[in-house]
Design a protein around this motif. Structure first.
Motif, PDB file in Angstrom:
ATOM      1  N   SER A 175      12.932  59.215 -28.391  1.00  0.00           N
ATOM      2  CA  SER A 175      14.177  59.306 -29.148  1.00  0.00           C
ATOM      3  C   SER A 175      14.591  60.758 -29.358  1.00  0.00           C
ATOM      4  O   SER A 175      15.779  61.081 -29.335  1.00  0.00           O
ATOM      5  CB  SER A 175      14.056  58.583 -30.486  1.00  0.00           C
ATOM      6  OG  SER A 175      13.094  59.209 -31.295  1.00  0.00           O
ATOM      7  N   ASN A 176      13.627  61.655 -29.532  1.00  0.00           N
ATOM      8  CA  ASN A 176      13.950  63.078 -29.664  1.00  0.00           C
ATOM      9  C   ASN A 176      14.374  63.687 -28.330  1.00  0.00           C
ATOM     10  O   ASN A 176      15.201  64.596 -28.293  1.00  0.00           O
ATOM     11  CB  ASN A 176      12.755  63.850 -30.221  1.00  0.00           C
ATOM     12  CG  ASN A 176      12.476  63.501 -31.665  1.00  0.00           C
ATOM     13  OD1 ASN A 176      13.362  63.044 -32.377  1.00  0.00           O
ATOM     14  ND2 ASN A 176      11.243  63.698 -32.081  1.00  0.00           N
ATOM     15  N   LEU A 194      18.038  62.174 -27.728  1.00  0.00           N
ATOM     16  CA  LEU A 194      18.956  62.404 -28.857  1.00  0.00           C
ATOM     17  C   LEU A 194      20.041  61.335 -28.964  1.00  0.00           C
ATOM     18  O   LEU A 194      21.218  61.636 -29.132  1.00  0.00           O
ATOM     19  CB  LEU A 194      19.607  63.788 -28.724  1.00  0.00           C
ATOM     20  CG  LEU A 194      18.656  64.972 -28.689  1.00  0.00           C
ATOM     21  CD1 LEU A 194      19.432  66.241 -28.382  1.00  0.00           C
ATOM     22  CD2 LEU A 194      17.897  65.103 -29.986  1.00  0.00           C
ATOM     23  N   ARG A 212      19.945  58.718 -31.273  1.00  0.00           N
ATOM     24  CA  ARG A 212      19.924  58.149 -32.623  1.00  0.00           C
ATOM     25  C   ARG A 212      19.626  56.645 -32.645  1.00  0.00           C
ATOM     26  O   ARG A 212      20.487  55.837 -32.986  1.00  0.00           O
ATOM     27  CB  ARG A 212      21.245  58.432 -33.330  1.00  0.00           C
ATOM     28  CG  ARG A 212      21.503  59.888 -33.576  1.00  0.00           C
ATOM     29  CD  ARG A 212      22.755  60.079 -34.387  1.00  0.00           C
ATOM     30  NE  ARG A 212      23.845  59.228 -33.987  1.00  0.00           N
ATOM     31  CZ  ARG A 212      24.931  59.646 -33.327  1.00  0.00           C
ATOM     32  NH1 ARG A 212      25.068  60.895 -33.021  1.00  0.00           N
ATOM     33  NH2 ARG A 212      25.882  58.807 -33.015  1.00  0.00           N
ATOM     34  N   SER A 272      22.535  53.502 -32.286  1.00  0.00           N
ATOM     35  CA  SER A 272      23.678  53.525 -33.203  1.00  0.00           C
ATOM     36  C   SER A 272      25.008  53.354 -32.480  1.00  0.00           C
ATOM     37  O   SER A 272      25.988  52.955 -33.083  1.00  0.00           O
ATOM     38  CB  SER A 272      23.686  54.830 -34.001  1.00  0.00           C
ATOM     39  OG  SER A 272      23.808  55.923 -33.124  1.00  0.00           O
TER      40      SER A 272
END
Length: 101
Positions: free
Chosen positions: A28-29, A32, A34, A58
């Motif tokens: 997830s990092n 990026l 979210r 999201s």
């Protein structure tokens, strides 16, 4: 991000739970995107382990993938590779969509 790790008719240890959480946060990092939540389910089918992953972002995308292998960690790695591929393609699609020719 809310991460839920389950096992269908098998017991999941703390080391596997922490390993899956660490790997998902790295992904997830990296991209990026979210993510809102992720569900990982491990199951044993006859002679192999099956790992199903579902990650909701999201932006509305829900990435679902599955991996099977003889070992439980190998099945998770196969699932993780497929999940990375889906997220990479989605990010490339978003990135290319906003470029002007």
């Amino acid at each position: 991000m809310k991460i839920q790790v389950n096992g269908k008719q098998i017991k999941i240890g703390k080391s596997l739970i922490s390993y899956t959480e660490n790997q998902l946060t790295k992904i997830s990092n990296k991209f990026l995107l979210r993510p809102v939540n992720a569900n990982i389910t491990f199951a044993k089918e006859k002679f192999e382990y099956k790992c199903e992953a579902s990650m909701h972002l999201s932006c509305g995308l829900t990435a679902n993938c599955t991996g099977k292998a003889d070992q439980i960690y190998e099945s998770y790695q196969k699932t993780l590779l497929r999940l990375e591929k889906i997220l990479r393609r989605h990010k490339r699609k978003i990135k290319n969509h906003h470029q002007l020719n």
